[in-house]
Scaffold this active site. Structure first.
Site, short mmCIF file in Angstrom:
data_model
loop_
_atom_site.label_atom_id
_atom_site.label_comp_id
_atom_site.label_asym_id
_atom_site.label_seq_id
_atom_site.Cartn_x
_atom_site.Cartn_y
_atom_site.Cartn_z
N ALA A 36 0.81 -1.19 0.00
CA ALA A 36 -0.11 -0.02 -0.07
C ALA A 36 0.82 1.50 -0.05
CB ALA A 36 -0.85 0.00 1.17
N HIS A 41 6.62 6.15 1.58
CA HIS A 41 7.50 5.12 1.17
C HIS A 41 8.46 5.61 0.05
CE1 HIS A 41 3.81 2.79 2.79
NE2 HIS A 41 4.73 1.98 3.35
N GLY A 153 10.69 5.15 8.31
CA GLY A 153 9.90 6.26 8.45
C GLY A 153 9.99 6.45 9.88
N ARG A 193 -3.05 3.50 6.03
CA ARG A 193 -4.58 3.47 6.49
C ARG A 193 -5.15 4.55 6.24
NH1 ARG A 193 -4.25 -0.20 11.26
NH2 ARG A 193 -2.48 -1.12 11.32
#
Ligand code: PAF
Length: 302
Positions: A36, A41, A153, A193
């Site tokens: 996702a 990312h 991260g 999310r």
């Protein structure tokens, strides 16, 4: 035109590829993900690609770090799009194992770090086995990808500190590098999310970064007696914005224990449910002082 990356699903093949690259004198960066992929990312992958000859990105939704089967089932999966996105950001290899490849005997030997670092905040909220699952899967992934540097991260601040501790304690031969949280222009921290947020819940989701910034500035202004007062103020702000807060904490960034005297280096963290979605965010008080986010700034500007 976007260059293609090599897609590998077997750990032994990945190990051979990386060993071959290293024997040719190439350096290897690694970005572990659960797919996702979003701009956060991409920032990790781009950072790795800028520093290394070869960047390996893993895409694996790790069941052992979910304590709630419904959360695991709802976790977004988009493998083809993820591979394209990782490749465009600079990945040379995408590692996409299935569960049997990572856990061939049903369960790997568990790597567990005990103490407040893993047992409070995310460790308490998501169950004590959450960080066992993270450490265990990363032990396997670090072993097969054998990178020089792995990128994480800063949004998952507690995870980052747990991984640093694991790498130090197990003397793993790699370096961990943190990359700053990527935020939408209004301050919402990017997360896989977020795509599950109902449009009407986005405003409430923003209250995580706003409450962190507001409390951070109150600490620096000397308006906060201690960590308990900071926590209380943060929880109130989250509730007023329509979230269901799980925690709001002011901690020492190394130990993750409550900071007895909150100041410039204090790390503020929060987790809250917004509708059906559980979100987390964090900020140092120093960062809070520099940002334009925050309920107090809104009031000043209106
Ligand atoms: O942060 C994540 O996405 C996961 O916890 C990680 C590090 C990929 C391990 O499954």
């Amino acid at each position: 035109m976007i260059a293609s990356s090599t897609v590998i699903s077997e750990g032994s093949v990945l190990r051979d590829e990386v060993t071959g690259a290293r024997s040719r004198g190439l350096s290897v960066g690694f970005v572990p993900t659960m797919g996702a992929l979003h701009a956060g990312h991409e920032a990790l992958i781009a950072r790795s690609a800028a520093a290394h000859d070869l960047t390996v990105v893993s895409i694996f939704v790790n069941p052992s770090q979910f304590n709630d089967p419904a959360d695991l089932a709802a976790y977004p999966r988009s493998e083809e799009a993820d591979i394209a996105r990782a490749t465009a950001a600079g990945a040379g290899i995408c590692f996409v194992p299935d569960v049997g490849e990572i856990y061939p005997n049903g369960q790997a030997p568990t790597v567990r770090i005990r103490g407040p670092l893993t047992e409070t905040l995310e460790g308490a909220g998501r169950g004590s086995s959450h960080f066992d699952g993270v450490c265990t899967v990363l032990s396997v992934l670090f072993s097969v990808a054998s990178p020089d540097v792995a990128y994480f991260g800063a949004k998952d601040a507690q995870q980052l500190q747990v991984v640093r501790r694991m790498v130090a304690d197990l003397r793993l031969p790699l370096r961990i590098e943190a990359v700053e949280t990527v935020r939408d222009s209004d301050g919402l921290a990017l997360s896989s999310r977020n795509e599950r947020l109902a449009p009407a819940d986005r405003a409430a989701a923003l209250s995580l970064s706003r409450s962190l910034a507001t409390v951070g500035r109150a600490i620096l202004d000397g308006a906060m007696a201690d960590a308990a007062a900071a926590s209380e103020m943060g929880l109130d702000l989250l509730r007023q914005a329509g979230c269901e807060p799980e925690y709001f904490a002011a901690v020492d960034p190394e130990s993750f224990e409550q900071d007895p005297a909150p100041g410039p280096s204090t790390l503020l963290l929060c987790a809250a449910r917004v509708g059906e979605v559980r979100l987390i965010d964090n900020m140092t008080t120093q960062f809070a002082a520099q940002t334009g986010y925050g309920f107090d700034r809104e009031r000043e500007e209106s």
